[in-house]
Write a protein that holds these residues in place. Structure first.
Motif, short mmCIF file in Angstrom:
data_model
loop_
_atom_site.label_atom_id
_atom_site.label_comp_id
_atom_site.label_asym_id
_atom_site.label_seq_id
_atom_site.Cartn_x
_atom_site.Cartn_y
_atom_site.Cartn_z
N LEU A 71 1.13 -1.03 0.09
CA LEU A 71 -0.05 0.05 -0.23
C LEU A 71 0.58 1.52 -0.03
O LEU A 71 0.11 2.20 -0.02
N THR A 77 -3.56 0.75 -6.58
CA THR A 77 -5.00 1.32 -6.74
C THR A 77 -5.60 0.05 -5.87
O THR A 77 -4.94 -1.55 -5.77
N GLN A 78 -7.19 0.70 -6.19
CA GLN A 78 -8.09 -0.60 -5.97
C GLN A 78 -7.68 -1.91 -6.59
O GLN A 78 -7.79 -3.03 -6.28
N LEU A 100 -1.94 1.50 7.50
CA LEU A 100 -2.97 2.14 6.45
C LEU A 100 -1.02 3.40 5.88
O LEU A 100 -0.12 3.75 7.36
N ARG A 103 1.21 7.35 2.38
CA ARG A 103 0.74 8.26 1.54
C ARG A 103 -1.02 8.39 1.21
O ARG A 103 -0.89 9.69 0.48
N LEU A 104 -1.40 8.23 1.82
CA LEU A 104 -2.66 8.05 1.14
C LEU A 104 -3.58 9.46 1.97
O LEU A 104 -4.41 9.91 1.22
N TYR A 120 -11.48 11.35 -2.41
CA TYR A 120 -10.06 10.42 -1.66
C TYR A 120 -10.16 11.27 -0.39
O TYR A 120 -9.92 11.69 -0.62
N PRO A 121 -9.81 10.20 -0.24
CA PRO A 121 -9.22 7.98 -0.62
C PRO A 121 -10.19 7.58 0.36
O PRO A 121 -10.30 6.39 0.40
N PHE A 124 -11.31 3.98 -1.68
CA PHE A 124 -10.09 2.79 -1.93
C PHE A 124 -10.45 2.30 -0.19
O PHE A 124 -10.19 1.45 -0.34
N LEU A 125 -10.26 3.44 0.87
CA LEU A 125 -10.16 2.74 1.87
C LEU A 125 -11.56 1.58 2.02
O LEU A 125 -11.47 1.07 3.37
N ALA A 146 -3.42 9.65 9.64
CA ALA A 146 -4.65 9.27 8.80
C ALA A 146 -5.81 10.38 9.80
O ALA A 146 -6.31 11.43 9.13
#
Length: 250
Positions: A71, A77-78, A100, A103-104, A120-121, A124-125, A146
């Protein structure tokens, strides 16, 4: 690595893929514009195989570590994660948690006109947390990075999502709450501190706060001149000021 060979850019794409999956080189895609285009346009399945090859050491597979390291790659990506799940489906989940990646969240900044539940994100999360093949996610990885970044960006939907997945505002000495206080964001402070009440058979059930507030938090609010937060902490949460803070309040 030198590619001063006549016709190197005319090699079949499939061969270039095989070369990269053998070499697992982070530099090969930058050897030429052609190589960069070839690898950038590769399928999620190819990227998944490349990342797995890079992150697995000594052929020992710990799924949590594999996904944690994977990750961190911007390539991850997803769709790449979906391909990884197919490649790793025969391995048992580990007891440890997936961390986690920073970068996200590190580039989050308040947008115009605002955030939504599909910004975003979050999508994806949402996928990562709901995919049954992926080990459990540690929302508080990197000392609650996060949540703190989401608060800093005033990203309420993301803050709500993270809190719903066990993010702790107490991480790193209540840093996320302190950020909200310095922003004079009472709504965010309440979101971080208070758990929502629920109704059960017509009666309201009130939960304990997510963290214990103290005089230091009140001092920060006073220093930030966040008067509504001062009132909230002092009158509603019954936080008593220390002597220095009391002098500034009077």
């Amino acid at each position: 690595m030198s590619f001063q060979v006549i016709g190197i850019n005319s090699l079949p794409v499939e061969l270039l893929y095989d070369i990269e999956l053998y070499a697992l080189s982070e530099n090969l895609p930058h050897a030429s514009h052609h190589f960069n285009d070839v690898y950038k346009q590769a399928s999620p399945f190819f990227h998944a195989k490349y990342i797995i090859g890079r992150v697995i050491e000594n052929n020992e597979i710990n799924l949590s570590e594999v996904y944690t390291k994977a990750l961190r790659y911007p390539l991850c990506t997803q769709k790449v994660v979906e391909a990884m799940q197919m490649l790793l489906k025969d391995f048992r989940p580990s007891k440890s948690a997936v961390q986690l990646p920073r970068r996200l969240f590190k580039n989050l900044a308040p947008p115009t006109p605002g955030w939504s539940k599909d910004s975003y994100p979050i999508p994806f999360l949402r996928y990562l947390y709901n995919a049954p093949e992926i080990p459990r996610i540690n929302t508080n990885a990197n000392e609650g990075y996060a949540l703190t970044r989401a608060v800093h960006a005033r990203f309420n939907p993301l803050v709500q999502f993270l809190l719903a997945h066990h993010a702790s505002p107490a991480c790193r000495d209540n840093l996320a709450v302190k950020v909200a206080v310095r922003q004079k964001n009472l709504e965010m402070v309440k979101l971080l501190v208070e758990r929502k009440e629920t109704k059960k058979k017509g009666k309201r059930r009130k939960f304990e706060d997510r963290l214990t507030l103290d005089s230091d938090m009140l001092k920060i609010a006073v220093m930030a001149n966040a008067q509504d937060i001062v009132e909230y902490l002092y009158r509603e949460k019954k936080i008593l000021p220390d002597l220095q803070t009391l002098k500034k309040m009077t």
